[in-house]
Design an enzyme around this catalytic site. Sequence first.
Site, PDB file in Angstrom:
ATOM      1  N   ARG A  23       0.811  -1.230   0.000  1.00 37.58           N
ATOM      2  CA  ARG A  23       0.000   0.000   0.000  1.00 37.58           C
ATOM      3  C   ARG A  23       0.844   1.281   0.000  1.00 37.58           C
ATOM      4  O   ARG A  23       0.443   2.297   0.575  1.00 37.58           O
ATOM      5  CB  ARG A  23      -0.963   0.049   1.195  1.00 37.58           C
ATOM      6  CG  ARG A  23      -2.040  -1.011   1.141  1.00 37.58           C
ATOM      7  CD  ARG A  23      -3.216  -0.654   2.060  1.00 37.58           C
ATOM      8  NE  ARG A  23      -4.068  -1.801   2.277  1.00 37.58           N
ATOM      9  CZ  ARG A  23      -5.028  -2.197   1.437  1.00 37.58           C
ATOM     10  NH1 ARG A  23      -5.281  -1.528   0.347  1.00 37.58           N
ATOM     11  NH2 ARG A  23      -5.746  -3.270   1.697  1.00 37.58           N
ATOM     12  N   ARG A  27      -3.405   6.251   0.976  1.00 38.09           N
ATOM     13  CA  ARG A  27      -3.933   7.437   1.645  1.00 38.09           C
ATOM     14  C   ARG A  27      -2.932   8.254   2.458  1.00 38.09           C
ATOM     15  O   ARG A  27      -3.172   9.420   2.749  1.00 38.09           O
ATOM     16  CB  ARG A  27      -5.078   7.033   2.580  1.00 38.09           C
ATOM     17  CG  ARG A  27      -6.403   6.843   1.875  1.00 38.09           C
ATOM     18  CD  ARG A  27      -7.568   7.048   2.847  1.00 38.09           C
ATOM     19  NE  ARG A  27      -8.805   7.295   2.127  1.00 38.09           N
ATOM     20  CZ  ARG A  27      -9.180   8.498   1.710  1.00 38.09           C
ATOM     21  NH1 ARG A  27      -8.450   9.564   1.969  1.00 38.09           N
ATOM     22  NH2 ARG A  27     -10.304   8.638   1.035  1.00 38.09           N
ATOM     23  N   ARG A  36      -7.906  11.490  -4.886  1.00 34.51           N
ATOM     24  CA  ARG A  36      -9.152  10.867  -4.432  1.00 34.51           C
ATOM     25  C   ARG A  36     -10.288  11.878  -4.263  1.00 34.51           C
ATOM     26  O   ARG A  36     -11.452  11.504  -4.295  1.00 34.51           O
ATOM     27  CB  ARG A  36      -8.928  10.102  -3.114  1.00 34.51           C
ATOM     28  CG  ARG A  36      -8.224   8.794  -3.263  1.00 34.51           C
ATOM     29  CD  ARG A  36      -9.115   7.673  -3.813  1.00 34.51           C
ATOM     30  NE  ARG A  36      -9.985   7.115  -2.778  1.00 34.51           N
ATOM     31  CZ  ARG A  36     -11.289   7.293  -2.720  1.00 34.51           C
ATOM     32  NH1 ARG A  36     -11.898   8.027  -3.626  1.00 34.51           N
ATOM     33  NH2 ARG A  36     -11.989   6.736  -1.772  1.00 34.51           N
ATOM     34  N   ASP A  72      -6.667  -3.632  -7.522  1.00 38.73           N
ATOM     35  CA  ASP A  72      -7.322  -4.306  -6.400  1.00 38.73           C
ATOM     36  C   ASP A  72      -7.403  -5.794  -6.706  1.00 38.73           C
ATOM     37  O   ASP A  72      -7.598  -6.181  -7.866  1.00 38.73           O
ATOM     38  CB  ASP A  72      -8.732  -3.733  -6.188  1.00 38.73           C
ATOM     39  CG  ASP A  72      -9.346  -4.243  -4.907  1.00 38.73           C
ATOM     40  OD1 ASP A  72      -9.177  -3.590  -3.869  1.00 38.73           O
ATOM     41  OD2 ASP A  72      -9.979  -5.327  -4.925  1.00 38.73           O
ATOM     42  N   TYR A 147     -14.537 -12.963  -0.930  1.00 36.36           N
ATOM     43  CA  TYR A 147     -15.162 -11.660  -1.230  1.00 36.36           C
ATOM     44  C   TYR A 147     -16.357 -11.807  -2.176  1.00 36.36           C
ATOM     45  O   TYR A 147     -17.161 -10.898  -2.308  1.00 36.36           O
ATOM     46  CB  TYR A 147     -14.150 -10.705  -1.858  1.00 36.36           C
ATOM     47  CG  TYR A 147     -13.209 -10.059  -0.881  1.00 36.36           C
ATOM     48  CD1 TYR A 147     -13.609  -8.950  -0.125  1.00 36.36           C
ATOM     49  CD2 TYR A 147     -11.917 -10.537  -0.711  1.00 36.36           C
ATOM     50  CE1 TYR A 147     -12.735  -8.340   0.755  1.00 36.36           C
ATOM     51  CE2 TYR A 147     -11.032  -9.932   0.177  1.00 36.36           C
ATOM     52  CZ  TYR A 147     -11.450  -8.836   0.908  1.00 36.36           C
ATOM     53  OH  TYR A 147     -10.592  -8.229   1.791  1.00 36.36           O
TER      54      TYR A 147
END
Lengths: 337, 337
Positions: A23, A27, A36, A72, A147
């Site tokens: 990652r 963020r 974003r 992803d 998922y």
Amino acid sequence: MSDLLLRALKCKNQERPPIWLMRQAGRYLPEYRALRQRHSLWEMFHVPELAAEVTLLPIKLLEFDAAILFSDILVILEALGAKLDFPEGKGPQVSPLLKEPKDIYSLPSLPVSETLDYVKKTIVNVKKELKIPLIGFCGGPFTVASYFIESSGRTDLPKTKEWLYKDPASFHHLLEIITSASIDYLKMQIEAGVQAIQIFDSWINVLSEPHLWEFSFKYLERIFKAVQAQKVPVTVFCRGASLVAEQLCCLNPNAISFDWQKPLSALRSQVPLHIAIQGNLDPHLLKAPRAIIRKEAQKLLSSMAADQGFIFNLGHGVLPDTPIEHVRELIDAVKSA
Amino acid sequence: MSDLLLRALKCKNQERPPIWLMRQAGRYLPEYRALRQRHSLWEMFHVPELAAEVTLLPIKLLEFDAAILFSDILVILEALGAKLDFPEGKGPQVSPLLKEPKDIYSLPSLPVSETLDYVKKTIVNVKKELKIPLIGFCGGPFTVASYFIESSGRTDLPKTKEWLYKDPASFHHLLEIITSASIDYLKMQIEAGVQAIQIFDSWINVLSEPHLWEFSFKYLERIFKAVQAQKVPVTVFCRGASLVAEQLCCLNPNAISFDWQKPLSALRSQVPLHIAIQGNLDPHLLKAPRAIIRKEAQKLLSSMAADQGFIFNLGHGVLPDTPIEHVRELIDAVKSA
């Protein structure tokens, strides 16, 4: 081109260890947060120019030793006819979810080269600018399947577990489909230019050991072999890797990415020297004062000194509220080792 | 009185293994759900007659070999001046939460014998009717501390981790306070009549090994010694026990309760024969068809046959949506072994 990562993946790195972070395009980067503001996460994954820009962000800002494709693990489900959504502040959402065996047996199997063509374009865009190795990835079949079954946010995977206890045959069928699509997908990534692969089978920590072999490892092994047949090294990541280090070695990956629960030097005794090891600082450490970060980084570096197959990373992804200066401190500690 | 449990805790059980389940007094029991319609969870913990009734429910309905006090690991925080709430469908809430070191240094230390007198009364009530061993319990200091710091629902304990990296001294002070209160609390439980203790240090799986020793084990060891000084056996439960079996043995508990990630017979090779082992079926198994439950139970039983220190349990608590008939099937499989 810096090839520290590729040398370490071959366990033949005689210089300092390479560093990249899971990652690393996320963020904690102000520039990411700014993007974003203007784009949904769905757009950022699906628009090749944007995904490429995000992939390159941490390289430009922080000079990691490798880039990892910004994507992803769930995009593979688009090749099985599913739609994805990434609502703000929630986990990813797949629709429609699988509810019963007949849903599996009627899944479409769309050509990956078409449905995931945008990932290929992202890679081509990234490669135009990148001078260090690019890591491609996909999810482990068990994790991706979970998922496709669970509504968002359940970490103990109750529906997935119920399914595999009640109807293992249809669950295996699902794993087969995901495995085949994943292999096609990774081949496409490799053709487009990624030089290493990481498989994220994040949730297999919920499985007992017999289930681990039956519902995860069997499929991982096929994926590893397919990647290695393309002469590309493959790293495996899962929660709880420390507990199953020896079992993971049986699958013969090129590298294992470890969580922070055990000292990496102790794990090395369970992992033969021809398999690289990646990790394993606690991501929460990066919120500590910089002097402590440096000290812990140095401790890890010296415990792994002279290990030719060591790749510096965290035990999990960078946390969103990590101060960027703390990441810089970490990188500096590794580069000045 | 059936003393299978107490004999197994001494590793001297030559009969079939005893069975009890974590959360055996819980939502999967229709009678429990009926009580919950009329009473809040707070009431059920705090009204001795009610708590005693709930403790006894699974014994009357299902004939387990041991009862466990119906309570919550967080009640100890009432002795540190905190208020508890258990809102419907959410995790427990502690108020006020600790925000900074000064909050710790100004905590009141109220006598456990007064603040938790209702637990003593519960035990006395239970003991009037119970003919099998009663297990008392408390939380591990690290785990209790984490609930005093985190808002509900965070499983990676970000604030707790940040605190222990930034200000370990005040965090140790908090652990000291909780440890002392817990020891007083367990002594009170033992005086009131519990015959075994289980310590739930549920969340220590988030810690690296050095932190595990520093922030959990050091305190657990003091609690174990205090309980054993009262001639009462103590069992330790934590998430991820499989990974740290050998380290847990160094603390010399009377028993270790294991998750389902590793076969119990494999774990036995890491646990000396004078320490009992408890576990370890996957709670999700109890949603499978009954024939599968029976088969898996028999597999576990035969893998542990002749082990004099084996206590049959799940690897975690019974899930709320478990069919009661499935629990009955499991108990029957164990009792007919």
